[in-house]
Write a protein that holds these residues in place. Structure first.
Motif, PDB file in Angstrom:
ATOM      1  N   PRO A  11      -3.457  -1.348  -7.312  1.00  0.00           N
ATOM      2  CA  PRO A  11      -4.037  -0.167  -7.964  1.00  0.00           C
ATOM      3  C   PRO A  11      -5.109   0.557  -7.169  1.00  0.00           C
ATOM      4  CG  PRO A  11      -4.856  -2.181  -8.971  1.00  0.00           C
ATOM      5  CD  PRO A  11      -3.783  -2.597  -8.014  1.00  0.00           C
ATOM      6  N   THR A  12      -5.733  -0.109  -6.166  1.00  0.00           N
ATOM      7  CA  THR A  12      -6.865   0.541  -5.497  1.00  0.00           C
ATOM      8  C   THR A  12      -6.770   0.588  -3.975  1.00  0.00           C
ATOM      9  OG1 THR A  12      -8.209  -1.484  -5.310  1.00  0.00           O
ATOM     10  CG2 THR A  12      -8.391  -0.237  -7.362  1.00  0.00           C
ATOM     11  N   SER A  13      -5.895  -0.143  -3.353  1.00  0.00           N
ATOM     12  CA  SER A  13      -5.908  -0.235  -1.894  1.00  0.00           C
ATOM     13  C   SER A  13      -5.205   0.946  -1.234  1.00  0.00           C
ATOM     14  CB  SER A  13      -5.231  -1.535  -1.430  1.00  0.00           C
ATOM     15  OG  SER A  13      -3.837  -1.453  -1.634  1.00  0.00           O
ATOM     16  N   GLY A  14      -5.446   1.104   0.073  1.00  0.00           N
ATOM     17  CA  GLY A  14      -4.746   2.115   0.846  1.00  0.00           C
ATOM     18  C   GLY A  14      -3.335   1.672   1.176  1.00  0.00           C
ATOM     19  N   ALA A  15      -2.462   2.638   1.456  1.00  0.00           N
ATOM     20  CA  ALA A  15      -1.066   2.341   1.757  1.00  0.00           C
ATOM     21  C   ALA A  15      -0.529   3.399   2.714  1.00  0.00           C
ATOM     22  CB  ALA A  15      -0.231   2.326   0.476  1.00  0.00           C
ATOM     23  N   PRO A  16       0.520   3.085   3.469  1.00  0.00           N
ATOM     24  CA  PRO A  16       1.150   4.125   4.282  1.00  0.00           C
ATOM     25  C   PRO A  16       1.648   5.244   3.364  1.00  0.00           C
ATOM     26  CG  PRO A  16       1.992   1.961   4.875  1.00  0.00           C
ATOM     27  CD  PRO A  16       1.190   1.785   3.620  1.00  0.00           C
ATOM     28  N   GLU A  17       1.506   6.465   3.806  1.00  0.00           N
ATOM     29  CA  GLU A  17       1.854   7.592   2.951  1.00  0.00           C
ATOM     30  C   GLU A  17       3.304   7.506   2.501  1.00  0.00           C
ATOM     31  OE1 GLU A  17       0.390  12.158   2.542  1.00  0.00           O
ATOM     32  OE2 GLU A  17       0.427  11.232   4.534  1.00  0.00           O
ATOM     33  N   GLY A  18       3.512   7.525   1.191  1.00  0.00           N
ATOM     34  CA  GLY A  18       4.859   7.473   0.633  1.00  0.00           C
ATOM     35  C   GLY A  18       5.359   6.078   0.337  1.00  0.00           C
ATOM     36  N   TYR A  19       4.558   5.043   0.674  1.00  0.00           N
ATOM     37  CA  TYR A  19       5.000   3.658   0.461  1.00  0.00           C
ATOM     38  C   TYR A  19       3.889   2.857  -0.220  1.00  0.00           C
ATOM     39  CZ  TYR A  19       8.660   5.026   3.702  1.00  0.00           C
ATOM     40  OH  TYR A  19       9.706   5.681   4.311  1.00  0.00           O
ATOM     41  N   PRO A  20       3.643   3.109  -1.496  1.00  0.00           N
ATOM     42  CA  PRO A  20       2.543   2.434  -2.197  1.00  0.00           C
ATOM     43  C   PRO A  20       2.782   0.938  -2.379  1.00  0.00           C
ATOM     44  CG  PRO A  20       3.910   3.657  -3.753  1.00  0.00           C
ATOM     45  CD  PRO A  20       4.378   4.045  -2.375  1.00  0.00           C
ATOM     46  N   GLU A  21       4.008   0.463  -2.139  1.00  0.00           N
ATOM     47  CA  GLU A  21       4.295  -0.966  -2.289  1.00  0.00           C
ATOM     48  C   GLU A  21       3.614  -1.810  -1.219  1.00  0.00           C
ATOM     49  OE1 GLU A  21       7.952   1.501  -3.411  1.00  0.00           O
ATOM     50  OE2 GLU A  21       6.561   1.363  -1.704  1.00  0.00           O
ATOM     51  N   ILE A  22       3.126  -1.169  -0.170  1.00  0.00           N
ATOM     52  CA  ILE A  22       2.466  -1.893   0.917  1.00  0.00           C
ATOM     53  C   ILE A  22       0.952  -1.832   0.721  1.00  0.00           C
ATOM     54  CG2 ILE A  22       1.977  -1.856   3.393  1.00  0.00           C
ATOM     55  CD1 ILE A  22       4.858  -1.023   3.849  1.00  0.00           C
ATOM     56  N   HIS A  23       0.348  -3.001   0.782  1.00  0.00           N
ATOM     57  CA  HIS A  23      -1.109  -3.123   0.630  1.00  0.00           C
ATOM     58  C   HIS A  23      -1.714  -3.332   2.015  1.00  0.00           C
ATOM     59  CE1 HIS A  23      -5.026  -4.626  -0.255  1.00  0.00           C
ATOM     60  NE2 HIS A  23      -4.723  -5.907  -0.199  1.00  0.00           N
ATOM     61  N   LEU A  24      -2.513  -2.361   2.473  1.00  0.00           N
ATOM     62  CA  LEU A  24      -3.078  -2.402   3.813  1.00  0.00           C
ATOM     63  C   LEU A  24      -4.505  -2.928   3.803  1.00  0.00           C
ATOM     64  CD1 LEU A  24      -1.793   0.976   5.267  1.00  0.00           C
ATOM     65  CD2 LEU A  24      -1.435  -1.256   6.298  1.00  0.00           C
ATOM     66  N   VAL A  25      -4.775  -3.855   4.714  1.00  0.00           N
ATOM     67  CA  VAL A  25      -6.142  -4.312   4.963  1.00  0.00           C
ATOM     68  C   VAL A  25      -6.551  -3.720   6.302  1.00  0.00           C
ATOM     69  CG1 VAL A  25      -7.642  -6.290   5.295  1.00  0.00           C
ATOM     70  CG2 VAL A  25      -5.716  -6.436   3.695  1.00  0.00           C
ATOM     71  N   TYR A  26      -7.478  -2.777   6.260  1.00  0.00           N
ATOM     72  CA  TYR A  26      -7.808  -2.001   7.461  1.00  0.00           C
ATOM     73  C   TYR A  26      -9.305  -2.014   7.701  1.00  0.00           C
ATOM     74  CZ  TYR A  26      -8.291   1.988  10.608  1.00  0.00           C
ATOM     75  OH  TYR A  26      -8.603   2.798  11.670  1.00  0.00           O
ATOM     76  N   ARG A  27      -9.710  -2.349   8.927  1.00  0.00           N
ATOM     77  CA  ARG A  27     -11.119  -2.289   9.325  1.00  0.00           C
ATOM     78  C   ARG A  27     -11.194  -1.558  10.656  1.00  0.00           C
ATOM     79  NH1 ARG A  27     -11.060  -3.782   4.935  1.00  0.00           N
ATOM     80  NH2 ARG A  27     -11.963  -5.626   3.967  1.00  0.00           N
ATOM     81  N   ASN A  28     -11.988  -0.499  10.707  1.00  0.00           N
ATOM     82  CA  ASN A  28     -12.074   0.253  11.961  1.00  0.00           C
ATOM     83  C   ASN A  28     -13.354  -0.038  12.745  1.00  0.00           C
ATOM     84  OD1 ASN A  28     -14.026   1.580  10.523  1.00  0.00           O
ATOM     85  ND2 ASN A  28     -12.979   3.565  10.465  1.00  0.00           N
ATOM     86  N   GLY A  29     -14.168  -0.972  12.238  1.00  0.00           N
ATOM     87  CA  GLY A  29     -15.373  -1.339  12.968  1.00  0.00           C
ATOM     88  C   GLY A  29     -16.424  -0.257  13.000  1.00  0.00           C
ATOM     89  N   GLY A  30     -16.394   0.634  12.017  1.00  0.00           N
ATOM     90  CA  GLY A  30     -17.362   1.717  11.968  1.00  0.00           C
ATOM     91  C   GLY A  30     -18.769   1.221  11.721  1.00  0.00           C
ATOM     92  N   ALA A  31     -19.727   2.067  12.037  1.00  0.00           N
ATOM     93  CA  ALA A  31     -21.143   1.702  11.874  1.00  0.00           C
ATOM     94  C   ALA A  31     -21.425   1.328  10.425  1.00  0.00           C
ATOM     95  CB  ALA A  31     -22.024   2.863  12.308  1.00  0.00           C
ATOM     96  N   GLY A  32     -22.002   0.172  10.239  1.00  0.00           N
ATOM     97  CA  GLY A  32     -22.402  -0.259   8.909  1.00  0.00           C
ATOM     98  C   GLY A  32     -21.310  -0.889   8.082  1.00  0.00           C
ATOM     99  N   GLU A  33     -20.081  -0.921   8.592  1.00  0.00           N
ATOM    100  CA  GLU A  33     -18.978  -1.455   7.786  1.00  0.00           C
ATOM    101  C   GLU A  33     -19.173  -2.941   7.484  1.00  0.00           C
ATOM    102  OE1 GLU A  33     -14.107  -1.209   7.832  1.00  0.00           O
ATOM    103  OE2 GLU A  33     -15.167  -1.398   9.729  1.00  0.00           O
ATOM    104  N   PHE A  34     -19.437  -3.727   8.540  1.00  0.00           N
ATOM    105  CA  PHE A  34     -19.606  -5.162   8.341  1.00  0.00           C
ATOM    106  C   PHE A  34     -20.911  -5.459   7.616  1.00  0.00           C
ATOM    107  CE2 PHE A  34     -20.514  -9.543   9.936  1.00  0.00           C
ATOM    108  CZ  PHE A  34     -19.418 -10.159   9.350  1.00  0.00           C
ATOM    109  N   GLU A  35     -21.948  -4.680   7.915  1.00  0.00           N
ATOM    110  CA  GLU A  35     -23.229  -4.879   7.250  1.00  0.00           C
ATOM    111  C   GLU A  35     -23.093  -4.651   5.748  1.00  0.00           C
ATOM    112  OE1 GLU A  35     -22.731  -3.221   9.966  1.00  0.00           O
ATOM    113  OE2 GLU A  35     -23.915  -4.301  11.465  1.00  0.00           O
ATOM    114  N   SER A  36     -22.272  -3.661   5.375  1.00  0.00           N
ATOM    115  CA  SER A  36     -22.038  -3.382   3.965  1.00  0.00           C
ATOM    116  C   SER A  36     -21.325  -4.544   3.287  1.00  0.00           C
ATOM    117  CB  SER A  36     -21.207  -2.103   3.815  1.00  0.00           C
ATOM    118  OG  SER A  36     -20.878  -1.862   2.469  1.00  0.00           O
TER     119      SER A  36
END
Length: 344
Positions: free
Chosen positions: A207-232
């Motif tokens: 219900p809340t995760s990101g997915a490839p456009e048009g394929y909501p059945e896929i649950h993506l775990v994505y981390r881009n290493g942006g500033a503050g991401e891990f600290e958050s």
């Protein structure tokens, strides 16, 4: 950048995920037993309606309500047009050079009706115990620990016959986590990969995760290493260790998960697994007896509120369901604990 692709086949039980250190391999998750739940509460809580103050003139009451409705309608309309794409946030370029079509998208206009029960077929229940259609000539099965986890080489999952898929379901039920190297599922068109996974059960849509456009059945775990991401992530923690099974708040949680690791850090990010069958077996007879018949409430409301508070999506209204603390897998007959500290 690290990306994991998870496709979950719904059954009646949560599942585990593959070790993060093995790049571009597939793991099947089924670390808890399957048993149809009888205790269900799928209604969302409803706020008690506030009585109208009878001392106020009627026109005062009516003048407030239309304004509130207009604000709500405006919010809904804004959500319909809001689409967040990682590729846009990264300026049109990405380090995910091999699989950019798997980058997540959050479409606030996507809304799904309440979940509906379905009949699940446990394919491992009557599978051939010799595994002759799965472990073909030239393949190798290696157990990683005495009770949990195995690795298979020399098998291409996408080419399995239905008999081989049945045996795969049984092997996963027995070993809880099975890793396969050098798979081609990530290189197939996304729909073909989903068609393969659909053999094992209806796909779960997170219900809340990101997915490839048009394929909501896929649950993506994505981390881009942006500033503050891990600290958050660590803001309210003293460790990066987090134990959980995905979406156990569903009436019929996912039972088999295919996890494909597309890109991982050179070090760190390891995933560990807990065998709930072994955990149950090590309990004292008295404690086992005490747990039988008890249930626990699994809630998705906290996850939905977290997504809303961070500007995320909620595609389906949150639910909560009660599940037995001890469940039995129909393919192996094993009893296992079914508890979850955090529903993700």
């Amino acid at each position: 950048m690290a990306t994991e692709v998870i496709s979950q086949a719904e059954t009646t039980v949560p599942a585990s995920i593959t070790p993060g250190e093995l790049a571009e391999r597939l793991a099947i998750r089924a670390d808890s037993p399957i048993e149809q739940d009888q205790h269900v509460d799928q209604k969302s809580p409803v706020e008690q309606q506030k009585p109208v103050d009878q001392e106020k003139p009627a026109e005062q009451v009516s003048s407030v309500e239309p304004e509130k409705s207009a604000e709500e309608a405006k919010s809904v309309e804004q959500d319909k047009t809001k689409v967040r794409r990682v590729i846009d946030e990264e300026g049109g370029s990405t380090t995910a050079t091999e699989y950019p079509h798997y980058l997540p998208v959050w479409d606030h206009g996507e809304k799904y009706p309440p979940w509906e029960p379905f009949t699940h077929t446990e394919h491992g229940k009557d599978a051939d115990l010799s595994f002759k259609d799965l472990l073909v000539d030239g393949s190798k099965l290696q157990h990683l620990t005495p009770t949990t986890g195995s690795e298979v080489t020399g098998v291409q999952l996408s080419k399995l016959s239905n008999a081989g898929k049945d045996q795969l379901a049984l092997l996963v039920a027995q070993r809880k986590v099975v890793a396969f190297r050098d798979q081609d599922l990530a290189d197939l068109p996304i729909q073909e990969a989903l068609d393969f996974g659909a053999y094992f059960g209806r796909h779960h849509i997170h219900p809340t995760s990101g997915a490839p456009e048009g394929y909501p059945e896929i649950h993506l775990v994505y981390r881009n290493g942006g500033a503050g991401e891990f600290e958050s992530f660590l803001a309210n923690r003293n460790s990066s260790v987090a134990w959980h099974s995905d979406v156990t708040y569903e009436e019929q949680p996912p039972g088999t998960t295919f996890l494909i690791i597309l890109d991982t850090p050179e070090v760190g990010g390891d995933t560990a697994f807990v065998n709930h069958v072994e955990a149950y077996n090590r309990l004292s007879p008295a404690l086992k007896e005490r747990l039988h018949g008890l249930t626990a409430v699994h809630s998705g409301f906290e996850q939905a509120e977290f997504s809303k508070s961070h500007g995320g999506v909620v595609r389906r209204e949150p639910v909560k369901n009660s599940h037995p603390l001890v469940r039995t897998h129909p393919a192996t007959g094993e009893k296992a604990l079914f508890v979850n500290g955090g529903c993700e």
